[in-house]
Design an enzyme around this catalytic site. Structure first.
Site, PDB file in Angstrom:
ATOM      1  CB  SER A 139       0.032  -0.637  -9.467  1.00 37.01           C
ATOM      2  OG  SER A 139      -0.795  -1.778  -9.458  1.00 37.01           O
ATOM      3  CE1 TYR A 152      -4.288   2.435  -8.856  1.00 37.26           C
ATOM      4  CE2 TYR A 152      -4.138   0.076  -9.279  1.00 37.26           C
ATOM      5  CZ  TYR A 152      -3.696   1.202  -8.618  1.00 37.26           C
ATOM      6  OH  TYR A 152      -2.652   1.112  -7.725  1.00 37.26           O
TER       7      TYR A 152
END
Length: 254
Positions: A139, A152
């Site tokens: 990501s 995250y």
């Protein structure tokens, strides 16, 4: 002989789209995920479209489950030449100060240790194929932090570190390591999982963004990287929608 691709997190979103796309590219795809009912529907769809796929029940947080995936790969109808480490996810948007340790632990286990387990289990097959490729779907959070995204971002930074280290350690062996870092992607589940099923909070992430990326866009990136000539290694591919210039710079209308 048919080349075999293994895709984790294949029951929805980017994983399911990647299974469809790789099957269309001629791979026999092992679609691995926990929800076998969804996998059965996906395999039927792929085969109806003329592709080839097999559903494999797999929980990337379980050593025993990943071992069964490796056994299924060994029994596949061809050499395993591609692994797509796609299983992952986010939970919560809390600041570090109040973040739930359980959420952080889940994110690390699925994103980081899941990638480690599956890669270790399938690496011998990828090496023996003579032309292996490992794709790690990380990501933009793997290189940029943001408020509320500490857990995250920490997990994705770690996943990025795994991919980079692995590429160094495999230098001289016939396996490429590719990292794909999507920005804002709208899938049916990612934000719902993050916000524990709160559809209003999930929808607010994409409010006013007319064209976020969709799962097929990322699957297209996976397929492109995986089908380059074997001497071409795409180290890192960052992909965002046009509306997202950076993690904090998103054009919204209305």
């Amino acid at each position: 002989m048919t080349s075999v691709a293994v895709v984790t997190g294949a029951s929805s979103g980017i994983g399911a789209a990647t299974v469809r796309r790789l099957a269309a590219e001629g791979f026999h795809v092992l679609a691995a995920a926990r929800r076998t009912d969804r996998l059965a529907d996906l395999v039927e769809e792929v085969e109806t479209s003329g592709g080839s796929a097999t559903a494999v029940s797999c929980d990337v947080t379980s050593d025993e489950s990943v071992a069964r995936l490796a056994a299924a790969a060994a029994a596949a109808p061809g050499p395993v030449t591609l692994l797509v480490n796609n299983a992952g996810g986010a939970r919560g948007l809390d600041p570090v100060e109040t973040g739930a340790v359980g959420d952080w632990q889940w994110m690390y286990d699925v994103n980081v240790l899941g990638t480690l387990r599956v890669t270790q289990a399938l690496l011998p097959a990828l090496v023996s194929s003579g032309a292996g490729t490992i794709v790690v779907v990380s990501s933009t959070a793997g290189f940029t932090v943001y408020e509320g995204g500490g857990g995250y971002a920490a997990a994705k930074h770690a996943q990025t570190a795994v991919a980079g280290t692995l590429r160094l350690e495999l230098c001289g062996r016939p396996v490429r390591v590719v990292e794909i870092d999507p920005g804002m992607v709208r899938t049916e589940e990612f934000s719902l999982v993050r916000f524990d099923g709160d559809a209003d909070r999930a929808d607010a992430v994409y409010a006013g963004v007319s064209e976020p990326l969709v799962a097929d866009d990322v699957a297209d990136c996976v397929a492109w990287c995986a089908t380059r000539p074997q001497h071409v290694n795409v180290d890192r591919l960052v992909v965002r929608p046009l509306a997202q210039a950076a993690q904090h710079k998103v054009h919204r209308v209305g």
